[in-house]
Scaffold this motif. Structure first.
Motif, mmCIF file in Angstrom:
data_model
loop_
_atom_site.group_PDB
_atom_site.id
_atom_site.type_symbol
_atom_site.label_atom_id
_atom_site.label_comp_id
_atom_site.label_asym_id
_atom_site.label_seq_id
_atom_site.Cartn_x
_atom_site.Cartn_y
_atom_site.Cartn_z
ATOM 1 N N VAL A 122 16.119 16.219 74.658
ATOM 2 C CA VAL A 122 15.057 15.025 73.821
ATOM 3 C C VAL A 122 14.317 14.458 74.882
ATOM 4 O O VAL A 122 12.877 14.067 74.639
ATOM 5 N N ARG A 123 14.821 13.899 75.697
ATOM 6 C CA ARG A 123 14.092 13.129 76.745
ATOM 7 C C ARG A 123 12.893 14.111 77.499
ATOM 8 O O ARG A 123 11.826 13.374 77.672
ATOM 9 N N LEU A 124 13.229 15.271 77.782
ATOM 10 C CA LEU A 124 12.114 16.154 78.286
ATOM 11 C C LEU A 124 11.041 16.410 77.459
ATOM 12 O O LEU A 124 9.813 16.121 77.547
ATOM 13 N N ALA A 125 11.689 16.414 75.924
ATOM 14 C CA ALA A 125 10.468 16.760 74.860
ATOM 15 C C ALA A 125 9.258 15.584 74.964
ATOM 16 O O ALA A 125 8.256 15.608 74.610
ATOM 17 N N ARG A 126 10.038 14.458 74.944
ATOM 18 C CA ARG A 126 9.397 12.985 74.980
ATOM 19 C C ARG A 126 8.153 12.915 76.208
ATOM 20 O O ARG A 126 7.294 12.643 75.950
ATOM 21 N N GLY A 130 4.672 12.973 75.288
ATOM 22 C CA GLY A 130 4.187 11.560 75.262
ATOM 23 C C GLY A 130 4.376 11.020 74.011
ATOM 24 O O GLY A 130 3.805 9.864 73.781
ATOM 25 N N LYS A 131 5.315 11.498 73.160
ATOM 26 C CA LYS A 131 5.358 11.228 71.666
ATOM 27 C C LYS A 131 6.742 10.587 71.499
ATOM 28 O O LYS A 131 8.008 11.066 72.314
ATOM 29 N N ASP A 132 6.865 10.013 70.375
ATOM 30 C CA ASP A 132 8.505 9.435 70.423
ATOM 31 C C ASP A 132 9.296 10.171 69.393
ATOM 32 O O ASP A 132 10.697 10.044 69.406
ATOM 33 N N ILE A 133 8.758 10.451 68.005
ATOM 34 C CA ILE A 133 9.671 10.897 67.213
ATOM 35 C C ILE A 133 10.273 12.348 67.252
ATOM 36 O O ILE A 133 9.727 13.341 67.817
ATOM 37 N N ILE A 134 11.407 12.557 66.824
ATOM 38 C CA ILE A 134 12.489 13.529 66.628
ATOM 39 C C ILE A 134 12.574 13.790 65.314
ATOM 40 O O ILE A 134 13.182 12.967 64.571
ATOM 41 N N ILE A 135 12.204 15.443 64.860
ATOM 42 C CA ILE A 135 12.592 15.509 63.497
ATOM 43 C C ILE A 135 14.292 16.521 63.847
ATOM 44 O O ILE A 135 13.975 17.377 64.446
ATOM 45 N N CYS A 232 5.384 24.348 65.251
ATOM 46 C CA CYS A 232 5.528 23.502 66.515
ATOM 47 C C CYS A 232 4.199 23.798 67.509
ATOM 48 O O CYS A 232 3.681 23.220 68.047
ATOM 49 N N ASP A 233 3.895 25.202 67.324
ATOM 50 C CA ASP A 233 2.850 25.828 68.100
ATOM 51 C C ASP A 233 1.409 24.871 67.646
ATOM 52 O O ASP A 233 0.612 24.464 68.388
ATOM 53 N N ARG A 234 1.461 25.047 66.385
ATOM 54 C CA ARG A 234 0.128 24.377 65.825
ATOM 55 C C ARG A 234 -0.091 23.200 66.155
ATOM 56 O O ARG A 234 -1.260 22.242 66.394
ATOM 57 N N GLU A 235 1.195 22.138 65.918
ATOM 58 C CA GLU A 235 1.162 20.812 66.129
ATOM 59 C C GLU A 235 1.609 20.162 67.583
ATOM 60 O O GLU A 235 1.362 19.047 67.995
ATOM 61 N N GLY A 236 1.741 21.122 68.486
ATOM 62 C CA GLY A 236 1.843 20.748 69.842
ATOM 63 C C GLY A 236 3.451 19.962 69.903
ATOM 64 O O GLY A 236 3.566 19.043 70.548
ATOM 65 N N ILE A 237 4.381 20.496 69.145
ATOM 66 C CA ILE A 237 5.658 20.034 69.266
ATOM 67 C C ILE A 237 6.508 20.845 69.850
ATOM 68 O O ILE A 237 6.471 21.903 69.636
ATOM 69 N N VAL A 238 7.529 20.107 70.575
ATOM 70 C CA VAL A 238 8.558 21.159 71.312
ATOM 71 C C VAL A 238 9.741 21.426 70.382
ATOM 72 O O VAL A 238 10.198 20.794 69.627
ATOM 73 N N LEU A 239 9.893 22.866 70.579
ATOM 74 C CA LEU A 239 11.019 23.315 69.473
ATOM 75 C C LEU A 239 12.476 23.536 70.437
ATOM 76 O O LEU A 239 12.385 24.259 71.479
ATOM 77 N N ILE A 240 13.090 22.714 69.863
ATOM 78 C CA ILE A 240 14.418 23.012 70.636
ATOM 79 C C ILE A 240 15.726 23.616 69.773
ATOM 80 O O ILE A 240 16.007 23.278 68.561
ATOM 81 N N LYS A 290 8.689 19.513 84.315
ATOM 82 C CA LYS A 290 8.695 18.038 84.439
ATOM 83 C C LYS A 290 9.782 17.359 84.777
ATOM 84 O O LYS A 290 10.046 16.183 85.034
ATOM 85 N N LEU A 291 11.010 18.231 85.081
ATOM 86 C CA LEU A 291 12.077 17.530 85.547
ATOM 87 C C LEU A 291 12.147 17.711 86.869
ATOM 88 O O LEU A 291 11.586 18.346 87.696
ATOM 89 N N ASN A 292 12.896 16.549 87.399
ATOM 90 C CA ASN A 292 12.908 16.276 88.785
ATOM 91 C C ASN A 292 13.932 17.668 89.364
ATOM 92 O O ASN A 292 14.602 18.023 88.923
ATOM 93 N N PRO A 293 13.485 17.818 90.625
ATOM 94 C CA PRO A 293 12.686 17.271 91.751
ATOM 95 C C PRO A 293 11.006 17.553 91.547
ATOM 96 O O PRO A 293 10.301 17.010 92.196
ATOM 97 N N LEU A 294 10.828 18.441 90.639
ATOM 98 C CA LEU A 294 9.522 18.783 90.386
ATOM 99 C C LEU A 294 8.636 17.685 90.045
ATOM 100 O O LEU A 294 7.368 17.559 90.133
ATOM 101 N N GLY A 295 9.174 17.116 88.761
ATOM 102 C CA GLY A 295 8.646 16.039 87.857
ATOM 103 C C GLY A 295 9.347 14.660 87.902
ATOM 104 O O GLY A 295 10.252 14.850 88.824
ATOM 105 N N SER A 296 8.968 14.052 87.358
ATOM 106 C CA SER A 296 9.428 12.573 87.211
ATOM 107 C C SER A 296 10.420 12.507 86.227
ATOM 108 O O SER A 296 10.930 11.397 85.960
ATOM 109 N N THR A 297 10.624 13.446 85.326
ATOM 110 C CA THR A 297 11.918 13.308 84.176
ATOM 111 C C THR A 297 13.242 13.597 84.878
ATOM 112 O O THR A 297 13.211 14.619 85.539
ATOM 113 N N ILE A 298 13.993 12.611 84.890
ATOM 114 C CA ILE A 298 15.161 12.752 85.392
ATOM 115 C C ILE A 298 16.519 13.333 84.626
ATOM 116 O O ILE A 298 16.573 12.645 83.635
#
Ligand SMILES: Cc1ncc(COP(=O)(O)O)c(C=O)c1O
Length: 439
Positions: A122-126, A130-135, A232-240, A290-298
């Motif tokens: 969830v953290r990585l998807a957000r 850059g969006k907040d809502i989780i369905i 998800c593809d159409r709306e730019g939503i991450v599918l988990i 986006k995850l560390n060490p490549l990205g800033s999401t820890i």
């Protein structure tokens, strides 16, 4: 007074409710079942009683107990110094193996529990969107934390569009936490379309159990999941896909392979470690970057990728690649589920068993519907009295089904790869006698 009761009295002085994890309490037994040891598919309690196990450590024990190959993995970790907080060539070997079972596993990040994996997802998807809502979906379960733990063990009010009032499963959550979690009916594509439109451009992720064992055994369809993928593809939503239970559970080794639908991120745990504490966030490269060490999401932890569970997980995944692995699971599943359904008919007890691979649910009071299951309809029909009688009788007939008294959906049970046809025969004989007593 037996040792079980003695130990309970002592345990209550030191452990909350006599249990080191709340869900370990067995309400029908009136205490936790304290074990002396376990072997193969059998549990041995401190009074010397033995049980054929159908709890399977909530799904973690797909390989049973005392498996020689897992013992050898532990020995190897001990020889090497049982260190953690360092990586080895074995971590790379494990990551390679994940790809064979989970097409979404272009990159792997290890952690310790399913809850940690869903938290990371969830953290990585957000972070990515850059969006907040989780369905999430009504009845599904993704771990006990406030990013996702809503509407599991309940049927909260649903509106005419299939959106369900987001309701925490537990007190103690910040009251605003639920504002960014939306809950919709599963297997209902119109409900999902409606929610996506209503929260347009605010949705970071859709998370689901592709086969919801936390609703008993609620399957989806390829068509439905393909449509979710397209949304998800159409709306730019991450599918988990939360494959914490479905991962390795059935041929061909994951729900994403079974349905032929690849999510962006996958969470895996339980069976992948064969009883050792290991979980993973698996995902497509563009997200995982986006995850560390490549990205800033820890996403990191002291015990993440500890050597012992890594070596055990390698053995688990290797075993699942062997041709006889799923043949055995399919054979046992057919004998057990078919045999139990015959016994329901023989004794005229309303109910049925439904399973996929090595995990199943017993639906007391519910006729077997031809097509899809509505989690809410099932919840309304469950026969708690017969369930309670059955679970109690199992304890005295040498079968262990963990009690999840008061659950909205039937519990998920399971067998492991060390159950034999002989064990299933013994089980069905016992259930025949039990059904005779409780009908
Ligand atoms: C589908 C699913 N996701 C996540 C979790 C959480 O896993 P853990 O108990 O390892 O934190 C569970 C646990 O039952 C689960 O069933």
């Amino acid at each position: 007074m037996g040792q079980l009761e003695n130990l309970y009295n002592e345990a209550r002085e030191y452990l909350v409710g006599g249990a080191s994890a709340g869900q370990r309490y067995h309400k029908i037994l009136g205490q936790p079942l304290y074990l002396d040891h376990a072997d193969g598919c059998r549990l041995y309690d401190v009074d010397g009683n033995s049980y054929i196990d159908y709890h399977g450590c909530a799904g973690a024990a797909l390989y049973g107990y005392n498996h020689p190959r897992l013992k050898a993995a532990v020995d190897k970790a001990v020889e090497k110094g049982f260190f953690m907080n360092f990586d080895t060539k074995y971590h790379v070997e494990l990551a390679k193996l994940f790809r064979e079972f989970f097409p979404s596993a272009e990159k792997v990040r290890l952690c310790n529990t399913g809850s940690e994996a869903t938290q990371g997802a969830v953290r990585l998807a957000r972070a990515y969107t850059g969006k907040d809502i989780i369905i999430r979906f009504d009845g599904h379960f993704h771990g006990m934390h406030e990013l996702v733990w809503y509407n599991h063990n309940m049927t909260a009010p649903m509106d005419e569009y299939g959106e369900v009032e987001t309701t925490p499963d537990c007190p103690g959550f910040a009251s605003s936490a639920k504002d960014v979690v939306k809950n919709v009916a599963f297997n209902d594509i119109d409900a999902l379309e409606h929610a996506v439109e209503k929260y347009k451009d605010q949705v970071a992720a859709i998370i689901l159990e592709p086969i919801s064992f936390n609703c008993g055994c609620l399957v989806s369809s390829r068509e439905y999941l393909e449509k979710v993928r397209k949304i998800c593809d159409r709306e730019g939503i991450v599918l988990i896909f939360d494959e914490v239970i479905s991962g390795l559970r059935m041929r061909p080794g994951s729900a994403q392979l079974y349905y032929g639908v690849t999510p962006d991120l996958t969470t895996a745990a339980k069976a992948i470690g064969g009883g050792f504490s290991i979980a993973a966030l698996l995902g497509k490269d563009k997200f995982m970057q986006k995850l560390n060490p490549l990205g800033s999401t820890i996403m990191s932890g002291t015990y993440s990728g500890a050597l012992m569970p890594v070596l055990a997980a390698i053995e688990c995944l290797k075993m699942a690649k062997e041709p006889e692995f799923y043949d055995h699971i399919d054979g046992i599943a057919e004998a057990l589920y078919g045999g139990m359904n015959d016994l329901f008919r023989k004794h005229g007890i309303k109910g049925h068993v439904r399973g996929v691979g090595a995990r199943f649910a017993i639906y007391f009071g519910v006729e077997n519907p031809e097509d899809d299951y509505d989690f809410r309809k099932v919840a309304g029909q469950m026969d708690a009295e017969t369930y309670t009688k059955f679970t109690r009788e199992c304890l005295t007939h040498g079968l262990f089904f963990h009690d999840t008294a008061g659950a909205t959906s039937p519990a998920h049970y399971g067998f492991n790869i060390q159950h034999t046809m002989k064990d299933i025969e013994i089980t069905l004989d016992s259930i025949d006698r039990i059904f005779g007593r409780i009908k």
